[in-house]
Each structure stands twice: as C-alpha cells, then as structure tokens.
Scaffold this motif. Structure first.
Motif, short mmCIF file in Angstrom:
data_model
loop_
_atom_site.label_atom_id
_atom_site.label_comp_id
_atom_site.label_asym_id
_atom_site.label_seq_id
_atom_site.Cartn_x
_atom_site.Cartn_y
_atom_site.Cartn_z
N ALA A 280 -13.37 12.87 4.48
CA ALA A 280 -11.90 13.72 4.13
C ALA A 280 -11.38 13.10 2.78
O ALA A 280 -10.95 13.73 1.75
CB ALA A 280 -11.25 13.60 5.16
N LEU A 281 -11.38 11.68 2.57
CA LEU A 281 -10.85 11.04 1.62
C LEU A 281 -11.67 11.40 0.22
O LEU A 281 -11.29 11.69 -0.84
CB LEU A 281 -10.82 9.46 1.62
N ALA B 245 -4.32 5.21 1.97
CA ALA B 245 -5.13 5.89 2.82
C ALA B 245 -6.20 5.07 3.16
O ALA B 245 -6.84 5.25 4.45
CB ALA B 245 -5.84 6.78 1.79
N VAL B 246 -6.89 4.18 2.53
CA VAL B 246 -7.87 3.17 3.13
C VAL B 246 -7.35 2.22 4.04
O VAL B 246 -7.95 1.94 5.26
CB VAL B 246 -8.50 2.36 2.06
N LEU B 247 -5.86 1.82 3.79
CA LEU B 247 -5.63 0.92 4.87
C LEU B 247 -5.47 1.59 6.35
O LEU B 247 -5.74 1.17 7.32
CB LEU B 247 -4.21 0.29 4.50
N GLY C 175 -9.43 3.71 12.47
CA GLY C 175 -10.74 3.33 13.09
C GLY C 175 -10.47 2.38 14.16
O GLY C 175 -11.22 2.88 15.48
N ALA C 176 -9.74 1.69 13.95
CA ALA C 176 -9.44 0.42 15.22
C ALA C 176 -8.73 1.24 16.46
O ALA C 176 -9.33 1.17 17.68
CB ALA C 176 -8.58 -0.36 14.97
N ALA D 257 0.91 -1.41 0.11
CA ALA D 257 0.04 -0.14 -0.09
C ALA D 257 0.76 1.29 -0.03
O ALA D 257 0.62 2.23 -0.78
CB ALA D 257 -0.94 0.07 1.35
N LEU D 258 1.92 1.23 0.76
CA LEU D 258 2.73 2.30 1.03
C LEU D 258 3.52 2.69 -0.63
O LEU D 258 3.72 3.86 -0.86
CB LEU D 258 3.94 2.24 1.93
N PHE D 259 4.07 1.78 -1.20
CA PHE D 259 4.66 1.87 -2.51
C PHE D 259 3.47 1.90 -3.54
O PHE D 259 4.31 1.84 -4.71
CB PHE D 259 5.69 0.73 -2.59
N ALA D 260 2.65 1.63 -3.57
CA ALA D 260 1.60 1.80 -4.65
C ALA D 260 1.71 3.04 -5.51
O ALA D 260 1.83 4.11 -4.54
CB ALA D 260 0.09 1.31 -4.24
N PRO D 261 1.56 3.16 -6.57
CA PRO D 261 1.63 4.67 -7.22
C PRO D 261 0.17 5.30 -6.92
O PRO D 261 0.46 6.33 -7.11
CB PRO D 261 1.54 4.19 -8.79
N MET D 262 -0.59 5.10 -6.57
CA MET D 262 -1.97 5.41 -6.18
C MET D 262 -1.90 5.66 -4.74
O MET D 262 -1.34 5.12 -4.07
CB MET D 262 -3.27 4.73 -6.51
N HIS D 263 -2.67 6.96 -4.46
CA HIS D 263 -2.59 7.34 -3.03
C HIS D 263 -3.72 6.40 -2.14
O HIS D 263 -3.46 6.38 -0.87
CB HIS D 263 -2.68 8.86 -2.73
#
Length: 279
Positions: free
Chosen positions: A68-69, A29-31, A37-38, A19-25
C-alpha cells in the motif's frame, strides 16, 4: 515494574516523535508498519497460530502495508477502505462482544485471523493517511483516544457502579464510558478554540467536522468514536481471555505487547477518516 514501564515509554517516544514530526510521510509510515507487523504476529498467536505460522502472518501483514505504501495509498487511500473498516468494526465488534470469550473460538481460526489482519491493515493505512493530512489532524485523533481512556478511568474509579462487560473486562463500567464521552467532547471544544487562535498546519478532526457538518454532527461522531475506542479495547481483552493470556506478548517490557498499547486506536483512526470523508 514502574521503572521498566518508564524506560520503555521513553524509548518509544524517542523513536516515535522524530518520525511523527518529520516533514516527509514515509518515516512514520515505515515505523508504524513495523509495529503493525508485530501486532499481526501477536494476533496470530492469540488465535492459536504458533511458531513460523504466526511469523508468516505478521510478515504477510507487513508486506500488505508495504504494498500500500508503494502504491501511494499511505498518502491517499480509497475511501472505500475506511468504510470497510467501519463495517468490520461495527458488525464484527458487536458480534464478538455478544458472543464473549466463549463464543470467539467458535469462529474458524482462518476467519478470526483474517478479521484481525484486515483491522490491523486498515488501522495502519489510516495512521499513515492521518499523518499525511497534517500533524494537527493526527494529534487530534490520538488525543481523542487518550482523553476517552483517561476520563473513563477516573470517571469509572469515582462513580463506577454498573459493570460494562464483567466477563470480558471486569474493571470497566458504564459510568466510565459516559465519563470518557464527556472527556472527548470537552477536548473537542478546547481544540476547536485553539485551532481558531493558533497557526496550525492543518485542520483538526474536530474543526474539519464542525465546519463541514455543524456541531450536532460533530457531537454524534465524537460519541461514536469514543464508544468505538471502548469496543477496540474490549475486543482485544476478549481475544486475550479466550486465549488465556494476560498480555498480547512481552515485546514491550512493562507494557505487554503492541496490541495492548494500540487496541483502542485500531477502530478509531479508520472510522475517523470515514466520518471525515462524508461530503
């Protein structure tokens, strides 16, 4: 216990790194939204909200992050958010530490819950914005917190004599704090050198600040952020002591809860973005 800690850490890395290195943000953000939330559920429980009430507050926090997302703030949030977080952490943190574990429950439960949810929401927003700023930037902030913690641990173990907050966290010492600050400064110097020699995707926190405002400003910010990482750790310890809890939860086997893993990060990320926003 060690085996359990290692397994949990490996599972978390296997989920976090893609998730950190994914090209999309949005994957990161979702993870992190789920994790925050937890953490909101844990915070509610530590402050006396049980059962469905704690679940509702955690869900409310996750929904606020999702809003916010949806609004695009996970990429570019209003600068005022970072200064709101700075106000909450500097003034609220000072008040909480002054009152100690005995003083914390004196605040109305609703106010304690609200302060925690604001701190968690702004921390999530800062994490998402830091990811959008670039891998080099977000890693430089993560590593600042980790370097402060590691240097403080070894410095305190080797030289620690004067207790920092014996009623909150007896293991911490002033010598550990100074060692943590020294570790952060050393990290920044090395990172700036690497930034100048490597082809990075973005400016790090350190390079950006030194280019904008010079080395003295950078040094002041580093000391401030290292100190605030300690405040984040102490505030969570204070709340746990007030609640008579050893860990924030048992969500992460061998590690305790989410708050136990991110407490020092909570003030540092929004405050780092506040410092970076100074023209």
């Amino acid at each position: 216990m060690l085996k359990q800690r290692v397994i949990t850490a490996l599972v978390l890395l296997a989920v976090l790194l893609p998730a950190l290195f994914a090209p999309m943000h949005w994957p990161f953000a979702v993870l992190t939204l789920v994790a925050i939330g937890a953490a909101g559920w844990e915070w509610a429980r530590l402050n006396g909200v049980t059962g469905l009430g704690a679940v509702a507050l955690g869900t409310l926090l996750a929904a606020a992050c999702a809003a916010a997302l949806w609004a695009g703030w996970a990429v570019s949030a209003p600068v005022a958010v970072w200064w709101l977080a700075t106000l909450v952490w500097v003034l609220g943190g000072a008040w909480a530490l002054k009152g100690g574990p005995v003083g914390w429950p004196a605040l109305p439960r609703a106010l304690r819950c609200a302060l925690g949810l604001i701190a968690l929401w702004t921390a999530w927003l800062a994490l998402a914005n830091a990811k959008a700023a670039g891998i080099n930037f977000i890693l430089s902030v993560f590593c600042l917190v980790w370097a402060a913690d590691i240097a403080a641990y070894f410095g305190g173990k080797s030289f620690g004599k004067r207790k920092l907050a014996p009623t909150i966290s007896p293991g911490k010492s002033w010598e550990g704090v100074w060692s943590g600050m020294a570790g952060v400064v050393l990290l920044a110097v090395l990172w700036i050198i690497l930034d100048s020699r490597l082809d990075v995707d973005s400016a790090s926190l350190y390079s950006g600040l030194v280019e904008q405002h010079g080395p003295l400003f950078l040094a002041a910010v580093l000391l401030f952020l290292a100190a605030m990482s300690v405040v984040g750790d102490l505030v969570e310890s204070l709340v746990k002591r007030s609640a008579g809890a050893k860990d924030s939860s048992s969500l992460l086997p061998g590690h305790g809860g989410v708050l136990d893993r991110i407490d020092a990060l909570l003030p540092v990320f929004p405050l780092a973005l506040a410092m970076s926003s100074i023209p």
